[in-house]
Write a protein that holds these residues in place. Structure first.
Motif, PDB file in Angstrom:
ATOM      1  N   TYR A 109       0.843  -1.205   0.000  1.00  0.00           N
ATOM      2  CA  TYR A 109       0.000   0.000   0.000  1.00  0.00           C
ATOM      3  C   TYR A 109       0.879   1.257   0.000  1.00  0.00           C
ATOM      4  O   TYR A 109       0.627   2.202  -0.767  1.00  0.00           O
ATOM      5  CB  TYR A 109      -0.914   0.002   1.217  1.00  0.00           C
ATOM      6  CG  TYR A 109      -1.572   1.338   1.471  1.00  0.00           C
ATOM      7  CD1 TYR A 109      -2.670   1.757   0.722  1.00  0.00           C
ATOM      8  CD2 TYR A 109      -1.076   2.201   2.455  1.00  0.00           C
ATOM      9  CE1 TYR A 109      -3.258   2.997   0.944  1.00  0.00           C
ATOM     10  CE2 TYR A 109      -1.658   3.441   2.683  1.00  0.00           C
ATOM     11  CZ  TYR A 109      -2.750   3.830   1.926  1.00  0.00           C
ATOM     12  OH  TYR A 109      -3.325   5.051   2.145  1.00  0.00           O
ATOM     13  N   VAL A 110       1.904   1.266   0.837  1.00  0.00           N
ATOM     14  CA  VAL A 110       2.810   2.420   0.897  1.00  0.00           C
ATOM     15  C   VAL A 110       3.504   2.610  -0.447  1.00  0.00           C
ATOM     16  O   VAL A 110       3.643   3.735  -0.949  1.00  0.00           O
ATOM     17  CB  VAL A 110       3.840   2.249   2.032  1.00  0.00           C
ATOM     18  CG1 VAL A 110       4.924   3.332   1.945  1.00  0.00           C
ATOM     19  CG2 VAL A 110       3.148   2.313   3.388  1.00  0.00           C
ATOM     20  N   ILE A 111       3.935   1.510  -1.070  1.00  0.00           N
ATOM     21  CA  ILE A 111       4.566   1.600  -2.389  1.00  0.00           C
ATOM     22  C   ILE A 111       3.596   2.189  -3.405  1.00  0.00           C
ATOM     23  O   ILE A 111       3.963   3.040  -4.231  1.00  0.00           O
ATOM     24  CB  ILE A 111       5.047   0.210  -2.855  1.00  0.00           C
ATOM     25  CG1 ILE A 111       6.222  -0.248  -1.987  1.00  0.00           C
ATOM     26  CG2 ILE A 111       5.470   0.235  -4.324  1.00  0.00           C
ATOM     27  CD1 ILE A 111       6.654  -1.676  -2.254  1.00  0.00           C
ATOM     28  N   SER A 112       2.330   1.760  -3.338  1.00  0.00           N
ATOM     29  CA  SER A 112       1.335   2.282  -4.283  1.00  0.00           C
ATOM     30  C   SER A 112       1.120   3.775  -4.084  1.00  0.00           C
ATOM     31  O   SER A 112       0.879   4.511  -5.057  1.00  0.00           O
ATOM     32  CB  SER A 112       0.008   1.537  -4.123  1.00  0.00           C
ATOM     33  OG  SER A 112      -0.644   1.877  -2.903  1.00  0.00           O
ATOM     34  N   GLN A 113       1.209   4.242  -2.830  1.00  0.00           N
ATOM     35  CA  GLN A 113       1.043   5.671  -2.562  1.00  0.00           C
ATOM     36  C   GLN A 113       2.261   6.474  -2.997  1.00  0.00           C
ATOM     37  O   GLN A 113       2.141   7.631  -3.417  1.00  0.00           O
ATOM     38  CB  GLN A 113       0.800   5.892  -1.057  1.00  0.00           C
ATOM     39  CG  GLN A 113      -0.468   5.251  -0.523  1.00  0.00           C
ATOM     40  CD  GLN A 113      -1.717   5.762  -1.217  1.00  0.00           C
ATOM     41  OE1 GLN A 113      -2.031   6.947  -1.160  1.00  0.00           O
ATOM     42  NE2 GLN A 113      -2.421   4.871  -1.896  1.00  0.00           N
ATOM     43  N   GLN A 114       3.437   5.858  -2.916  1.00  0.00           N
ATOM     44  CA  GLN A 114       4.677   6.549  -3.267  1.00  0.00           C
ATOM     45  C   GLN A 114       4.968   6.505  -4.769  1.00  0.00           C
ATOM     46  O   GLN A 114       5.391   7.502  -5.364  1.00  0.00           O
ATOM     47  CB  GLN A 114       5.850   5.904  -2.508  1.00  0.00           C
ATOM     48  CG  GLN A 114       5.784   6.040  -1.007  1.00  0.00           C
ATOM     49  CD  GLN A 114       6.186   7.416  -0.537  1.00  0.00           C
ATOM     50  OE1 GLN A 114       7.290   7.876  -0.803  1.00  0.00           O
ATOM     51  NE2 GLN A 114       5.283   8.092   0.180  1.00  0.00           N
ATOM     52  N   LEU A 115       4.754   5.330  -5.379  1.00  0.00           N
ATOM     53  CA  LEU A 115       5.191   5.118  -6.759  1.00  0.00           C
ATOM     54  C   LEU A 115       4.074   4.767  -7.720  1.00  0.00           C
ATOM     55  O   LEU A 115       4.320   4.622  -8.924  1.00  0.00           O
ATOM     56  CB  LEU A 115       6.247   4.001  -6.794  1.00  0.00           C
ATOM     57  CG  LEU A 115       7.490   4.209  -5.924  1.00  0.00           C
ATOM     58  CD1 LEU A 115       8.380   2.984  -5.965  1.00  0.00           C
ATOM     59  CD2 LEU A 115       8.256   5.442  -6.363  1.00  0.00           C
ATOM     60  N   GLY A 116       2.856   4.592  -7.189  1.00  0.00           N
ATOM     61  CA  GLY A 116       1.736   4.276  -8.051  1.00  0.00           C
ATOM     62  C   GLY A 116       1.317   2.813  -7.980  1.00  0.00           C
ATOM     63  O   GLY A 116       2.107   1.943  -7.581  1.00  0.00           O
ATOM     64  N   GLU A 117       0.080   2.559  -8.361  1.00  0.00           N
ATOM     65  CA  GLU A 117      -0.499   1.220  -8.292  1.00  0.00           C
ATOM     66  C   GLU A 117       0.271   0.214  -9.149  1.00  0.00           C
ATOM     67  O   GLU A 117       0.476  -0.936  -8.756  1.00  0.00           O
ATOM     68  CB  GLU A 117      -1.964   1.283  -8.741  1.00  0.00           C
ATOM     69  CG  GLU A 117      -2.721  -0.024  -8.623  1.00  0.00           C
ATOM     70  CD  GLU A 117      -3.064  -0.357  -7.185  1.00  0.00           C
ATOM     71  OE1 GLU A 117      -3.313  -1.547  -6.920  1.00  0.00           O
ATOM     72  OE2 GLU A 117      -3.084   0.557  -6.340  1.00  0.00           O
ATOM     73  N   ALA A 118       0.707   0.634 -10.330  1.00  0.00           N
ATOM     74  CA  ALA A 118       1.415  -0.279 -11.234  1.00  0.00           C
ATOM     75  C   ALA A 118       2.703  -0.795 -10.595  1.00  0.00           C
ATOM     76  O   ALA A 118       3.048  -1.982 -10.737  1.00  0.00           O
ATOM     77  CB  ALA A 118       1.721   0.428 -12.554  1.00  0.00           C
ATOM     78  N   ALA A 119       3.413   0.069  -9.886  1.00  0.00           N
ATOM     79  CA  ALA A 119       4.663  -0.339  -9.234  1.00  0.00           C
ATOM     80  C   ALA A 119       4.388  -1.357  -8.130  1.00  0.00           C
ATOM     81  O   ALA A 119       5.115  -2.352  -7.980  1.00  0.00           O
ATOM     82  CB  ALA A 119       5.385   0.877  -8.662  1.00  0.00           C
ATOM     83  N   ALA A 120       3.333  -1.120  -7.343  1.00  0.00           N
ATOM     84  CA  ALA A 120       2.984  -2.050  -6.271  1.00  0.00           C
ATOM     85  C   ALA A 120       2.611  -3.413  -6.835  1.00  0.00           C
ATOM     86  O   ALA A 120       3.023  -4.464  -6.303  1.00  0.00           O
ATOM     87  CB  ALA A 120       1.835  -1.482  -5.434  1.00  0.00           C
ATOM     88  N   LYS A 121       1.833  -3.429  -7.913  1.00  0.00           N
ATOM     89  CA  LYS A 121       1.448  -4.697  -8.536  1.00  0.00           C
ATOM     90  C   LYS A 121       2.660  -5.431  -9.090  1.00  0.00           C
ATOM     91  O   LYS A 121       2.750  -6.659  -9.023  1.00  0.00           O
ATOM     92  CB  LYS A 121       0.438  -4.447  -9.662  1.00  0.00           C
ATOM     93  CG  LYS A 121      -0.973  -4.156  -9.173  1.00  0.00           C
ATOM     94  CD  LYS A 121      -1.933  -4.030 -10.334  1.00  0.00           C
ATOM     95  CE  LYS A 121      -3.362  -3.831  -9.842  1.00  0.00           C
ATOM     96  NZ  LYS A 121      -4.327  -3.691 -10.970  1.00  0.00           N
ATOM     97  N   GLN A 122       3.592  -4.675  -9.654  1.00  0.00           N
ATOM     98  CA  GLN A 122       4.798  -5.297 -10.205  1.00  0.00           C
ATOM     99  C   GLN A 122       5.603  -5.977  -9.104  1.00  0.00           C
ATOM    100  O   GLN A 122       6.100  -7.096  -9.274  1.00  0.00           O
ATOM    101  CB  GLN A 122       5.660  -4.254 -10.906  1.00  0.00           C
ATOM    102  CG  GLN A 122       6.906  -4.835 -11.562  1.00  0.00           C
ATOM    103  CD  GLN A 122       7.731  -3.782 -12.279  1.00  0.00           C
ATOM    104  OE1 GLN A 122       7.316  -2.634 -12.393  1.00  0.00           O
ATOM    105  NE2 GLN A 122       8.895  -4.174 -12.764  1.00  0.00           N
ATOM    106  N   VAL A 123       5.719  -5.321  -7.944  1.00  0.00           N
ATOM    107  CA  VAL A 123       6.434  -5.921  -6.811  1.00  0.00           C
ATOM    108  C   VAL A 123       5.721  -7.193  -6.363  1.00  0.00           C
ATOM    109  O   VAL A 123       6.349  -8.237  -6.138  1.00  0.00           O
ATOM    110  CB  VAL A 123       6.544  -4.919  -5.645  1.00  0.00           C
ATOM    111  CG1 VAL A 123       7.110  -5.615  -4.398  1.00  0.00           C
ATOM    112  CG2 VAL A 123       7.416  -3.736  -6.027  1.00  0.00           C
TER     113      VAL A 123
END
Length: 344
Positions: A109-123
């Motif tokens: 969730y923090v990654i999605s807030q910092q870098l966007g939803e696409a980045a969080a899904k990729q991780v």
């Protein structure tokens, strides 16, 4: 830390730290308080919520923590609205998470807030994480203590031959793969995990953690198995594995993630633990870790531990038997006394 960074951190991750010595712990509390601006995200994992609550920064806010400790924290920190049915709770720049794997949801969730939803899904896809839907919607059915949890108490109390597994630390080992071994086996209450390395020097993991093993190969105690993590461990740790085989050829070598590409790191550990122990033990370990994606696990062990459940039953039967014979002995003695009194 402040000298190294030259500014407040962007993110402070707060794991659970038992507050045993107030004098030693006080600098940790003050350091967290010092970096509480809106530019710094405070992220607590599992019972790290207690350390965050201890700072006073959660007063008047909502927070999540591990289901096993939430009742205690409700009493200890009544100023906080403790939430039982969410994997994580965002409150401005503070994010708190429930059990250990809920911390993954909070982190994504923090990654999605910092870098966007696409980045969080990729991780999440890279990790083969099976529960990304909780990142989008953290609502969950809360766990509570139940009768089946008695398996953990019985394992701790009556399993006399506890397993002792080594976990090999080698350069480049993946942190999540290592965590899968330590957390999964440790949560069961049946297995002690010992860190082992080839030499007495820091081991640098894949993303730069420096780990120091408790034991070196030439001084390791007797083990039930040696666990080596990572899908590519046979080549990545070939030299370390080779030396281990020379020194400890009789100990089982478990390549935990061999042929497990495409699976989440914890899954093979749960499945091996099921064979080593039993299904009920694995189910509690998953519950303790807040791991919800258990439907696809191949649990091939016994339904429950014969030793952990059988030993207390045998002890009860022996106690009843001993009580019966003692009672019979006392009854016979009483009859003899009564008989003598009547003759007199």
């Amino acid at each position: 830390m402040d000298q190294m960074l030259g500014k407040s951190p962007d993110i402070i991750v707060i794991p659970f730290m038992p507050i045993l010595d107030e004098k030693k712990y006080a600098p940790v509390r003050e350091w967290i308080r010092k970096h509480t601006s809106e530019k710094t995200i405070l992220l607590s994992i599992c019972n790290g919520a207690e350390n965050l609550a201890d700072t006073g920064l959660l007063n008047g806010k909502s927070a999540a923590t591990h289901w096993g400790d939430i009742q205690r924290l409700i009493k200890s920190y009544p100023e906080i609205q403790w939430v039982k049915d969410q994997r994580y709770v965002p409150q401005g720049n503070i994010v708190s998470s429930a059990g250990l794997t809920s911390g993954m949801d909070a982190t994504l969730y923090v990654i999605s807030q910092q870098l966007g939803e696409a980045a969080a899904k990729q991780v999440a896809n890279t990790l083969q994480y099976p529960s990304y839907h909780y990142v989008i919607e953290p609502k969950m059915e809360p766990f509570t203590a139940g009768l089946s949890d008695i398996t953990y108490i019985l394992n701790q109390s009556y399993q006399w031959n506890k397993a002792k597994a080594g976990v090999l630390l080698y350069p480049g080992a993946d942190e999540l793969d290592l965590s899968a071994a330590f957390d999964t086996y440790g949560a069961s209450g049946t297995t002690t995990t010992l860190t082992i390395s080839r030499e007495h020097q820091p081991i640098v993991t894949k993303h730069g953690l420096n780990l120091v093993a408790r034991y070196q190969m030439n001084e390791v105690p007797t083990l039930s198995k040696m666990i080596v993590v990572g899908p590519q461990a046979e080549t990545a740790a070939a030299e370390d594995i080779g030396q281990w085989k020379q020194l400890n050829n009789n100990t089982e070598l478990l390549l935990l993630h061999k042929n497990m590409q495409g699976r989440f790191a914890m899954d093979p550990a749960f499945e091996d633990l099921s064979k080593q122990e039993d299904v009920m033990t694995v189910e509690f370990a998953a519950k303790r870790l807040e791991y919800r994606a258990t439907d696809h696990l191949k649990l091939e062990g016994a339904p429950f531990s014969n030793e952990s459940f059988g030993v207390p039953v045998i002890l009860v039967l022996l106690s009843l038997l001993a009580g019966y014979f003692l009672d019979r002995q006392l009854f016979v003695k009483k009859r003899k006394v009564i008989y003598r009194v009547r003759i007199w």
